[in-house]
Design an enzyme around this catalytic site. Structure first.
Site, mmCIF file in Angstrom:
data_model
loop_
_atom_site.group_PDB
_atom_site.id
_atom_site.type_symbol
_atom_site.label_atom_id
_atom_site.label_comp_id
_atom_site.label_asym_id
_atom_site.label_seq_id
_atom_site.Cartn_x
_atom_site.Cartn_y
_atom_site.Cartn_z
ATOM 1 N N CYS A 138 9.940 -17.357 19.448
ATOM 2 C CA CYS A 138 8.974 -17.731 18.414
ATOM 3 C C CYS A 138 8.760 -19.236 18.365
ATOM 4 C CB CYS A 138 9.459 -17.256 17.040
ATOM 5 S SG CYS A 138 9.950 -15.527 16.946
ATOM 6 N N ASP A 139 9.826 -20.013 18.477
ATOM 7 C CA ASP A 139 9.761 -21.434 18.130
ATOM 8 C C ASP A 139 10.099 -22.389 19.271
ATOM 9 O OD1 ASP A 139 9.160 -20.695 15.488
ATOM 10 O OD2 ASP A 139 11.279 -20.475 14.993
ATOM 11 N N CYS B 96 14.965 -17.665 16.460
ATOM 12 C CA CYS B 96 14.136 -17.009 17.478
ATOM 13 C C CYS B 96 13.558 -18.036 18.436
ATOM 14 C CB CYS B 96 13.014 -16.214 16.806
ATOM 15 S SG CYS B 96 11.899 -15.392 17.983
#
Length: 341
Positions: free
Chosen positions: A139-140, A136
């Site tokens: 997300c990261d 993701c």
């Protein structure tokens, strides 16, 4: 086999399932949460979550899940290990056959079983998932400011991940096993036209280097002019190998919704298995599915956003819709009982 009939069973213990459990428990529905094979879902693979509201300093994925479980239990939600292997939804109450061998019955069901990211089978991916290896970018990606990173994949999702990562990383290299992308032309052009994006054609990821302490430090790539080099290796054909220094690897080869247990039911899904949710009478979204009394929340019904915060939102929607359904069912049962008395 238990003869008890639950008011509500929630399948899945990720953020969507936990959010549904909190709302349902506060509504005195006594929900039973089936934790599944991977309690906590995809978020447990994320070491730090910095984009979840209310945690300005970030929070560990496992910690966020554990806090959610404790909150749900505090209000009376019950948790049980096991996943649904078969669901009989054409009668009432619903009958659910579990991986534990048990059979349970429920008046309403929330499906929050999530979608599992596909992995590529590279060496060390188990050890490094969440430690520089991610599924993701949203997300990261911010953790990789100034890094050189790889994106594995060639579809629209891979191009979206690539363009997002290019905001942070020094360079993004798309690794694709063929000589052309599967992505739509507009997405492919955006990636190709970006100054910080490169492509490695006819190439696959063979191994990821690093440790949980250091994170990802490099990767071994294999390539062959005819593409699909991993197949060539398995056939004994020579391929080229190269080790590159990178600070992150992102898998973008798709997700598989965990909905196979719905195969023999009337719950409508798209060709990939994602559940369709229904609009109400005036066109507003709900968590209802095509089977009355069955609701869907989180990634299992969301092939687009796949964020913890959106999962939490749809989890609360599913619980509220389930509460309304059960209240209507209760009133109907009372009317029927009064008419036959």
């Amino acid at each position: 086999m238990s003869t008890d009939v639950h008011d509500l069973v929630i399948a899945g213990s990720g953020i969507a399932g936990l959010s549904a459990a909190v709302y349902a428990a506060r509504a005195d529905l006594d929900p039973l949460v089936l934790e599944g094979d991977e309690p906590g879902g995809q978020l447990t693979l994320t070491t730090d979550v910095e984009n979840y509201l209310g945690f300005p300093d970030g929070v560990g994925g496992m910690e966020l899940v554990q806090r959610g479980k404790e909150q749900a239990e505090q209000f009376g939600a019950q948790f049980e290990h096991g996943r649904i292997e078969d669901a009989a939804l054409d009668g009432r109450p619903f009958e659910l056959s579990l991986s534990t061998g048990d059979t349970i019955h429920t008046r309403a069901l929330i499906v929050a079983t999530g979608a599992s990211a596909r992995w590529v089978g590279a060496e060390n991916e188990d050890e490094l998932m969440g430690y520089g290896l991610s599924t993701c970018a949203t997300c990261d990606g911010a953790f990789h400011r100034g890094d050189d990173v790889l994106v594995i994949g060639g579809g629209d999702s891979a191009m979206e991940e690539t363009l997002f990562l290019a905001k942070f990383a020094d360079s993004v290299t798309v690794v694709h096993r063929r000589g052309e992308l599967r992505a739509s032309e507009i997405m492919a052009d955006r990636a190709r036209d970006h100054d910080d994006v490169q492509f490695r054609w006819n190439t696959e990821l063979e191994a990821i280097h690093g440790s949980q302490e250091e994170g990802v430090t490099g990767a071994t790539l294999v390539s062959h002019p005819d593409g699909y080099p991993t197949e060539k290796v398995e056939s004994g054909i020579d391929v080229e190998r190269e080790t590159v220094d990178v600070g992150g690897v992102f898998y973008a080869v798709g997700h598989t919704p965990n909905t196979r247990f719905l195969d023999e039911t009337a719950v409508e899904r798209d060709e990939s298995g994602y559940i369709f949710t229904q609009a109400d009478d005036v066109g507003r979204p709900t968590a209802r599915t095509t089977v009355e009394g069955v609701f869907a929340a989180g990634d299992v019904a969301d092939p687009r956003y796949r964020q913890a915060i959106t999962s939490a939102g749809t989890g609360s929607m599913a619980a509220l819709d389930a509460e309304e359904f059960l209240e209507t069912l209760r009133e109907s049962d009372e009317l029927t009982a009064a008419a036959t008395a």
